[in-house]
Write a protein that holds these residues in place. Structure first.
Motif, PDB file in Angstrom:
ATOM      1  N   PHE A 180       5.114  -0.026 -12.480  1.00  0.00           N
ATOM      2  CA  PHE A 180       5.769  -0.235 -11.183  1.00  0.00           C
ATOM      3  C   PHE A 180       6.915  -1.226 -11.239  1.00  0.00           C
ATOM      4  O   PHE A 180       7.545  -1.516 -10.230  1.00  0.00           O
ATOM      5  CB  PHE A 180       4.737  -0.708 -10.144  1.00  0.00           C
TER       6      PHE A 180
ATOM      7  N   ILE B  38      -2.909   1.810 -15.794  1.00  0.00           N
ATOM      8  CA  ILE B  38      -1.831   0.963 -15.297  1.00  0.00           C
ATOM      9  C   ILE B  38      -1.204   0.191 -16.450  1.00  0.00           C
ATOM     10  O   ILE B  38      -1.913  -0.427 -17.252  1.00  0.00           O
ATOM     11  CB  ILE B  38      -2.349  -0.026 -14.234  1.00  0.00           C
TER      12      ILE B  38
ATOM     13  N   ALA C 199       2.081   1.789  -3.492  1.00  0.00           N
ATOM     14  CA  ALA C 199       1.011   2.309  -4.341  1.00  0.00           C
ATOM     15  C   ALA C 199       0.781   3.795  -4.072  1.00  0.00           C
ATOM     16  O   ALA C 199       0.618   4.597  -5.006  1.00  0.00           O
ATOM     17  CB  ALA C 199      -0.273   1.523  -4.111  1.00  0.00           C
TER      18      ALA C 199
ATOM     19  N   LEU D 207      -2.756  -1.220  -6.344  1.00  0.00           N
ATOM     20  CA  LEU D 207      -2.566   0.021  -7.093  1.00  0.00           C
ATOM     21  C   LEU D 207      -3.870   0.491  -7.724  1.00  0.00           C
ATOM     22  O   LEU D 207      -4.177   1.696  -7.711  1.00  0.00           O
ATOM     23  CB  LEU D 207      -1.493  -0.178  -8.169  1.00  0.00           C
TER      24      LEU D 207
ATOM     25  N   GLN E 217       0.823  -1.205   0.000  1.00  0.00           N
ATOM     26  CA  GLN E 217       0.000   0.000   0.000  1.00  0.00           C
ATOM     27  C   GLN E 217       0.862   1.262   0.000  1.00  0.00           C
ATOM     28  O   GLN E 217       0.574   2.245  -0.702  1.00  0.00           O
ATOM     29  CB  GLN E 217      -0.938   0.018   1.208  1.00  0.00           C
TER      30      GLN E 217
ATOM     31  N   THR F 293      -6.005   2.114  -5.181  1.00  0.00           N
ATOM     32  CA  THR F 293      -5.415   3.382  -4.750  1.00  0.00           C
ATOM     33  C   THR F 293      -5.652   4.471  -5.788  1.00  0.00           C
ATOM     34  O   THR F 293      -5.970   5.621  -5.443  1.00  0.00           O
ATOM     35  CB  THR F 293      -3.905   3.200  -4.498  1.00  0.00           C
TER      36      THR F 293
END
Length: 476
Positions: free
Chosen positions: A206, A246, A184, A233, A181, A236
């Protein structure tokens, strides 16, 4: 320095006789283009300026202001240069800017995952922020921000370098806790800093080459572990209110990225459903086939990292840094692998290697033939275009074709043989009298505009392509 610009007529008269609407001999190559059969949508072409390479453009090694503007225009201006529409940023994980490190926005370890982070923002980001500003002014459409690694304190090896895993993913616990977390939040905060400063990040990544434990910033992952983080992610991003897509996972080769897909596709809530584009590199294996997904796929990094800088060679012996080599890589990737984007490693840098498309040595701007090969695609195949069916009767004359959103059809022909060839082209549905504008790149010419050809009945036209040359025919 003498630089060939797109509309320059330098030495044009010597070439007109070679590319002409001549009568067809018996050995003529037939090329057919069918705009009614369409394939993937194109998102664009581009490169990165990560690891402080953006600073090279802005005069780190003395490049004067006039040449700084020149290289920006060559990279991002559609009318003047290649018109790249994608920039891949590196999200830093270092607590210093020594060497070519990229600074972290959270250089200080907060201690535990749930502690309040102490973010910092310098409106510079290793030169990448002002570069993004300038690129957007010139037509950039996509800013892909990708992290090579989480900060070291979030990883199993407590180091941004030398591999290690993100604490908390499957089979990788840490004594300090689960940092998924926090990571993210870190990535989303990076995008928020850009947004609040007037520059939009469109895509977040990422991982970078998660199969490779590099001595520089990097982080290991398999598909299942990447899926763990994608779920965190995605939630978030949704909570943040930012419009972010993403990307995953920038495998070091196309086969490596294919191997990650089962993990991303598994389970009752597959992570792949939250991913906009599946991303891979071309180093360990090239993009020659479609990945096993219905998501868009991007080739996000590839380069010749071994050769000395070869700016003037479109074709000599098929070497890894030659322009024809990269024209072929792009064509195969788009046509056979169905990619929607193709990015070289570095756009411009001060270097003696082939790792960039444009070299900035001695405070000059020296585009390579690779750059002009990219421009043959990026200038005429714009975001939103669709690849369309195209066929050549000769294996040495390879073809790809795209229909832009405004109806303009751009067809790329590569003569990968040692003899000039006569071609007869039919573009289905094209009306008689439509002007066809050819552009050529080879050892002599850099995206030179040639004498226009007018289509005949049923979209036919004829021309000649010199040996070891690339010609784009743009139906305007």
């Amino acid at each position: 320095m003498t630089l060939s610009i797109i509309d320059n007529l330098f030495l044009l008269n010597a070439l007109v006789a070679r590319v002409t609407a001549a009568s067809a001999p018996s050995s003529r190559v037939s090329v057919s283009v069918n705009p009614h059969i369409q394939f993937q949508e194109v998102d664009g072409f581009g490169a990165s300026q990560a690891f402080q390479r953006a600073e090279d453009i802005f005069g780190e090694y003395g490049l004067p202001a006039i040449n700084q503007t020149l290289v920006l225009n060559l990279l991002y201006d559609e009318d003047f240069g290649a018109g790249f529409t994608i920039l891949r940023n590196g999200i830093g994980s270092s607590n210093s800017s020594e060497s070519n490190f990229m600074n972290s926005i959270e250089p200080t370890n907060p201690g535990v995952p749930g502690a309040k982070p102490h973010y910092t923002w310098d409106h510079y980001n290793s030169g990448q922020f002002p570069l993004a500003q300038q690129a957007y002014k010139r037509g950039l459409q996509t800013l892909y921000a990708d992290a090579w690694s989480a900060p070291g304190y979030m990883k199993t090896n407590d180091d941004e370098n030398n591999g290690g895993y993100l604490c908390g993913v499957t089979n990788e616990p840490c004594a300090s806790g689960n940092w998924m977390q926090a990571y993210a939040d870190y990535l989303v905060q990076y995008a928020r800093f850009y947004q609040e400063s007037g520059v939009r990040v469109t895509h977040l990544g990422f991982l970078n080459e998660p199969q490779f434990a590099a001595t520089y910033a990097g982080m290991l992952s398999n598909g299942t572990q990447a899926a763990d983080f994608v779920h965190v992610l995605a939630k978030t991003i949704k909570k943040s209110g930012l419009d972010l897509k993403i990307n995953c996972c920038d495998g070091i080769g196309w086969d490596d990225q294919e191997a990650m897909l089962p993990g991303l596709q598994a389970g009752p809530d597959p992570a792949i459903d939250y991913i906009d584009a599946v991303t891979g590199h071309g180093y360990d294996s090239a993009p020659t086939y479609p990945l096993s997904t219905n998501k868009k796929t991007w080739l996000t990094e590839w380069a010749d990292l071994s050769g000395g800088y070869t700016p003037f060679t479109f074709y000599d012996n098929g070497g890894p840094g030659e322009g024809m080599t990269w024209a072929n890589h792009i064509q195969v990737s788009m046509r056979d692998a169905g990619t929607s984007a193709f990015l070289y490693w570095i756009g411009a840098e001060n270097s003696t290697s082939n790792s960039a498309l444009i070299n900035l040595i001695n405070n000059e701007v020296q585009p390579s033939k690779r750059f002009w090969a990219f421009a043959q695609f990026s200038k005429f195949v714009r975001p939103g275009a669709r690849r369309i069916e195209a066929y050549s009767s000769n294996a040495n004359v390879t073809v790809s074709s795209f229909k832009n959103y405004n109806g303009v059809i751009a067809t790329q022909l590569l003569n990968q043989g040692d003899a000039d060839v006569e071609i007869s082209v039919q573009i289905g549905g094209l009306k008689s009298g439509v002007p066809i504008q050819p552009f050529i790149t080879n050892n002599e010419y850099d995206l030179e505009r040639l004498t226009p050809i007018k289509s005949a009945k049923d979209g036919f036209f004829q021309a000649q392509i010199p040996a070891w040359s690339m010609v784009s025919f743009v139906a305007v």
